[in-house]
Each structure stands twice: as structure tokens, then as C-alpha cells.
Motif scaffolding. Structure first.
Motif, mmCIF file in Angstrom:
data_model
loop_
_atom_site.group_PDB
_atom_site.id
_atom_site.type_symbol
_atom_site.label_atom_id
_atom_site.label_comp_id
_atom_site.label_asym_id
_atom_site.label_seq_id
_atom_site.Cartn_x
_atom_site.Cartn_y
_atom_site.Cartn_z
ATOM 1 N N LEU A 1 0.816 -1.213 0.000
ATOM 2 C CA LEU A 1 0.000 0.000 0.000
ATOM 3 C C LEU A 1 0.851 1.264 0.000
ATOM 4 N N VAL A 2 1.940 1.265 0.774
ATOM 5 C CA VAL A 2 2.819 2.438 0.800
ATOM 6 C C VAL A 2 3.524 2.602 -0.543
ATOM 7 N N ASP A 3 3.895 1.507 -1.158
ATOM 8 C CA ASP A 3 4.495 1.579 -2.495
ATOM 9 C C ASP A 3 3.500 2.191 -3.482
ATOM 10 N N ARG A 4 2.254 1.762 -3.414
ATOM 11 C CA ARG A 4 1.226 2.304 -4.309
ATOM 12 C C ARG A 4 1.025 3.798 -4.047
ATOM 13 N N ALA A 5 1.012 4.176 -2.763
ATOM 14 C CA ALA A 5 0.831 5.589 -2.414
ATOM 15 C C ALA A 5 1.999 6.432 -2.920
ATOM 16 N N MET A 6 3.226 5.919 -2.796
ATOM 17 C CA MET A 6 4.388 6.666 -3.256
ATOM 18 C C MET A 6 4.324 6.919 -4.760
ATOM 19 N N ARG A 7 3.897 5.935 -5.509
ATOM 20 C CA ARG A 7 3.779 6.109 -6.959
ATOM 21 C C ARG A 7 2.758 7.201 -7.290
ATOM 22 N N SER A 8 1.648 7.211 -6.553
ATOM 23 C CA SER A 8 0.623 8.231 -6.787
ATOM 24 C C SER A 8 1.121 9.617 -6.393
ATOM 25 N N VAL A 9 1.892 9.693 -5.317
ATOM 26 C CA VAL A 9 2.414 10.989 -4.869
ATOM 27 C C VAL A 9 3.422 11.532 -5.875
ATOM 28 N N ARG A 10 4.180 10.652 -6.515
ATOM 29 C CA ARG A 10 5.097 11.125 -7.557
ATOM 30 C C ARG A 10 4.316 11.733 -8.724
ATOM 31 N N VAL A 11 3.193 11.127 -9.070
ATOM 32 C CA VAL A 11 2.331 11.701 -10.106
ATOM 33 C C VAL A 11 1.835 13.081 -9.665
ATOM 34 N N LEU A 12 1.456 13.196 -8.393
ATOM 35 C CA LEU A 12 1.010 14.479 -7.845
ATOM 36 C C LEU A 12 2.114 15.528 -7.943
ATOM 37 N N ALA A 13 3.335 15.152 -7.612
ATOM 38 C CA ALA A 13 4.452 16.100 -7.676
ATOM 39 C C ALA A 13 4.702 16.565 -9.109
ATOM 40 N N ARG A 14 4.609 15.650 -10.055
ATOM 41 C CA ARG A 14 4.799 16.042 -11.460
ATOM 42 C C ARG A 14 3.697 17.008 -11.903
ATOM 43 N N ARG A 15 2.466 16.754 -11.478
ATOM 44 C CA ARG A 15 1.363 17.631 -11.848
ATOM 45 C C ARG A 15 1.478 18.990 -11.159
ATOM 46 N N ALA A 16 2.030 19.017 -9.955
ATOM 47 C CA ALA A 16 2.134 20.278 -9.207
ATOM 48 C C ALA A 16 3.112 21.251 -9.854
ATOM 49 N N LEU B 1 -5.802 14.199 -7.251
ATOM 50 C CA LEU B 1 -4.628 13.327 -7.206
ATOM 51 C C LEU B 1 -4.222 12.975 -5.777
ATOM 52 N N VAL B 2 -4.578 13.804 -4.800
ATOM 53 C CA VAL B 2 -4.262 13.506 -3.395
ATOM 54 C C VAL B 2 -5.157 12.385 -2.867
ATOM 55 N N ARG B 3 -6.363 12.291 -3.363
ATOM 56 C CA ARG B 3 -7.352 11.365 -2.812
ATOM 57 C C ARG B 3 -6.907 9.903 -2.906
ATOM 58 N N SER B 4 -6.318 9.506 -4.030
ATOM 59 C CA SER B 4 -5.944 8.093 -4.205
ATOM 60 C C SER B 4 -4.882 7.643 -3.200
ATOM 61 N N PRO B 5 -3.732 8.353 -3.056
ATOM 62 C CA PRO B 5 -2.761 7.899 -2.059
ATOM 63 C C PRO B 5 -3.280 8.011 -0.628
ATOM 64 N N LEU B 6 -4.198 8.943 -0.375
ATOM 65 C CA LEU B 6 -4.800 9.024 0.954
ATOM 66 C C LEU B 6 -5.542 7.737 1.292
ATOM 67 N N VAL B 7 -6.279 7.218 0.332
ATOM 68 C CA VAL B 7 -7.000 5.959 0.550
ATOM 69 C C VAL B 7 -6.010 4.818 0.809
ATOM 70 N N ASP B 8 -4.925 4.774 0.032
ATOM 71 C CA ASP B 8 -3.935 3.708 0.214
ATOM 72 C C ASP B 8 -3.327 3.753 1.615
ATOM 73 N N VAL B 9 -2.939 4.937 2.058
ATOM 74 C CA VAL B 9 -2.295 5.049 3.374
ATOM 75 C C VAL B 9 -3.314 4.799 4.478
ATOM 76 N N LEU B 10 -4.558 5.197 4.279
ATOM 77 C CA LEU B 10 -5.597 4.872 5.261
ATOM 78 C C LEU B 10 -5.755 3.359 5.394
#
Length: 381
Positions: free
Chosen positions: A269-284, A355-364
Motif C-alpha cells: 500500500l505504501v508503495d502504491r501511495a508513493m507512486r501516486s504521490v510522484r504523479v502528484l508532484a509532477r502535476r504540481a 490526485l491527493v485522494r488516491s494515495p490518501l486511501v492507500d495510506v488509510l
């Protein structure tokens, strides 16, 4: 033309500074991960080195072998430098080394050494190892040690099977160490889990800072740190999977089977969240570098709460505590992840919230929430 050259020079200098900052970030991430690996491996290495010394002493002074090379080699190979000392793995390696060394000694004393003898002994040792057990490590070690013996023959006191008895001594010492120092199979996955989850928190904190200051360097740093964290997460996943395998064959592992299963699930789950956060950083990057009037503070607040909850989760994983507090913090963060409120009227800011919502669910889910509970914490779209 002078002005043009100056502009070009300034641009080149900015590029150089960015590259230097990127290298420093990558270096710091690797240093942190390297230091973590050293801390984890310190005692296993000390134990394996001591076992190698003991095996050498037994073969040298107990059996009277002048150069018991394979005794310490066998002990070191069997134990290695990892805390994941599964008895089955240690036994596989010990038997594989003994089979390979024994067959190699027989071949050297019966038919000599040469290119075709190497082929013969490798074939026979591998087939015999496959007959003995299905373990890949056993077959690999049997073949490698047999080739070493045949390709590098050396006179040794102790008779035709002197090196074989040395290998048996090393394997026996390694097995004794593995049995007498089993340890807690959860220790290493917990330590690596805390390190990897902390890396996720660092990425979120850097992203939060970049959104507030609109500093491109911070946003790029978040992306670089996220990419550099792959090794830490992979180490965690490997350790968690290995510990879960160990749980099937040891009493200590069976007692902790549920905890080990949770750690393995959290690593995914943390691996999945990290991948999503990298997408968020690129979009930011383009969003923060766009319209100056764009209000990014609410998004930064959301990312900040996300980072705080992730920090608490990292501490809970490292200490083996129930991550209930982290779950509460992350639920509160999830309740504010509403694109109709945060970024209302600006679709680009709303895209960041989405884009924040998906990794939030993973970490939850990593805190123990069910998938349904984690999704229910988010405002409806």
C-alpha cells in the motif's frame, strides 16, 4: 548579443544549480538508505563472521586440517549478512555446499581436473541436488562449490574428503547459530517499514513546502526524493515477504503470522501511495508555476495533514503499535479532500486535490482501515 549571451549564461547556471541540487538530494537519500542497511545488517554480519572464525578453529585445531578453507566459507555463505535466517534456507545452503564440495573432491581424486571434469561434476551435482530437495539455493551452491573444487584443486591435509568435512563443519556451525539466535521475525520488516514510510512523509513535506512557496526546486526535490525511495520500499517488501515465508515453518513466526501479513500488506500500500504521490508532484510543477493569483494554500494544508498522518504511521510501524492515531489524523485529512471546496473555480487546483485522494486511501488502508472505510472518509464527488 551581449544580453542574449548573458541570458543564456544565466539559464545555463540555473540548469547547473538544478542538477547539483538533484545530485545532492539523490545522494542524501542513498546515504540515509545505506545507513539504514548498515544498522540492520550489523549484528548479522558480526554473528556470521564469528561463526566463520569458530568453524575455522574447529577444522584447524579439532580436525587437524592445515588449511580449512571451506569451513569458514561454508559458515559465511549459509548465514550471510541478513536477519532473514530461515532455517530451511540455511539448511539448503549447508547441504548444497557439502554436496558440491564432496562431489568435487571425489572427481578430483578419481578422474582429475579439466574442462570436461568441470562439466561432469556440475551436471552430477546439480541433478543430485534436485533429487535431494526442490530448493534453488541448494542446487546453485552444489554446482558452484563443485566447480570451485574441480577448477582449483589444491593439496590439503585430511584425506580425499578433507574439504568435504570442512564444509560440514561450517554448515553445522551456521545451523547452530541460526537455531540459537532466531530473533523476532517482525524486527527487520518493522524497521524497514518505518524507514520507507518516513520517506513518503518526507516527499509530502517537501511537496507541501513547494506548494506554499511556489518554489520549483522544492517541487522537483519532492519528485526526486520519491524516485530515490524505490530502493527502501523494495527492501521492505522483500523483508516482509521473506518473514511471512519464515512464519510458516517456525514457532515464533506462527505466533506473529498476522503481524507479518499486515506488514507485507502495508508495504504494498505504501508503495502504491508513493507512486501516486510522484504523479502528484509532477502535476504540481506546471500548476504552481502558472497563474500567480492561484491560491495553493488549501492544497498545501491538505498535503501537510497527509504528511503528518504518514509520519505518525511510520512511528507506529517501527514500534509495532496499533496505528489508530495515524488513522484518525488521516481520516481528518481525507474529509478536507473535496475538490468542490478546495480549488473551487480553478480546475487545475482541483486536479491536485483529485490526485491527493488516491494515495490518501492507500495510506488509510495501511493504518488498518478497510477499503470501504477508507473511501467513505473522502467527500463524495
Amino acid at each position: 548579443m551581449t544580453a542574449g549571451r548573458g541570458a543564456t549564461g544565466d539559464g545555463s547556471g540555473a540548469v547547473d544549480l538544478a542538477r547539483t541540487a538533484w545530485r545532492r538530494l539523490l545522494l542524501r537519500a542513498r546515504v540515509r538508505q545505506g545507513a539504514s542497511r548498515v544498522r540492520v545488517a550489523f549484528w548479522p554480519i558480526v554473528q556470521a563472521a564469528a561463526a566463520a572464525g569458530v568453524a575455522f578453529g574447529i577444522a584447524r585445531y579439532g580436525l587437524g586440517h592445515a588449511a580449512p578453507f571451506f569451513a569458514p566459507i561454508s559458515a559465511w555463505i549459509c548465514l550471510g549478512f541478513s536477519q532473514d535466517r530461515q532455517l530451511r534456507r540455511v539448511l539448503e545452503v549447508a547441504v548444497g555446499v557439502a554436496v558440491g564440495v564432496g562431489l568435487g573432491d571425489v572427481v578430483v581424486h578419481v578422474i582429475g581436473s579439466g574442462w570436461w571434469q568441470v562439466a561432469v561434476v556440475l551436471t552430477v551435482s546439480a541433478l543430485l541436488a534436485r533429487f535431494i530437495d526442490r530448493g534453488a539455493m541448494l542446487t546453485t551452491q552444489a554446482g558452484v562449490q563443485a566447480v570451485v573444487i574441480v577448477a582449483l584443486p589444491a593439496a590439503q591435509a585430511g584425506g580425499p574428503l578433507g574439504r568435504w568435512t570442512d564444509a560440514l563443519v561450517g554448515g553445522a556451525v551456521a545451523l547452530a547459530v541460526a537455531v540459537l539466535t532466531p530473533g523476532d521475525p517482525r524486527r527487520r520488516p518493522r524497521h524497514l517499514g518505518a524507514e520507507a514510510t518516513t520517506e513518503l512523509a518526507r516527499v509530502l513535506e517537501t511537496l507541501d513546502r513547494g506548494l506554499r512557496t511556489r518554489d520549483r526546486a522544492d517541487l522537483e526535490a519532492a519528485l526526486v526524493t520519491g524516485r530515490a525511495s524505490e530502493g527502501a520500499i523494495e527492501d521492505w517488501q522483500a523483508a516482509a515477504s521473506s518473514a511471512r515465508e519464515l512464519a510458516r515453518v517456525t514457532a515464533a513466526g506462527r505466533r506473529h503470522r498476522d503481524d507479518l501479513g499486515d506488514l507485507e500488506r502495508q508495504s504494498v500500500l505504501v508503495d502504491r501511495a508513493m507512486r501516486s504521490v510522484r504523479v502528484l508532484a509532477r502535476r504540481a510543477l506546471p500548476v504552481a508555476g502558472g497563474v500567480d493569483e492561484r491560491d495553493l494554500e488549501p492544497v498545501a494544508d491538505l498535503v501537510s495533514r497527509f504528511a503528518a498522518g504518514t509520519r505518525v504511521l511510520a512511528e507506529a510501524i517501527g514500534a509495532g503499535r496499533d496505528p489508530a492515531v495515524a488513522r484518525e489524523v488521516l481520516v481528518e485529512a481525507a474529509r478536507t479532500a473535496d475538490p468542490h471546496v478546495v480549488g473551487s473555480g480553478d480546475w487545475q487546483v482541483q486536479s491536485l486535490v483529485m490526485l491527493v485522494r488516491s494515495p490518501l486511501v492507500d495510506v488509510l488502508e495501511a493504518t488498518g482501515a478497510t477499503p470501504a472505510e477508507a473511501r467513505a472518509a473522502l467527500p463524495e464527488l
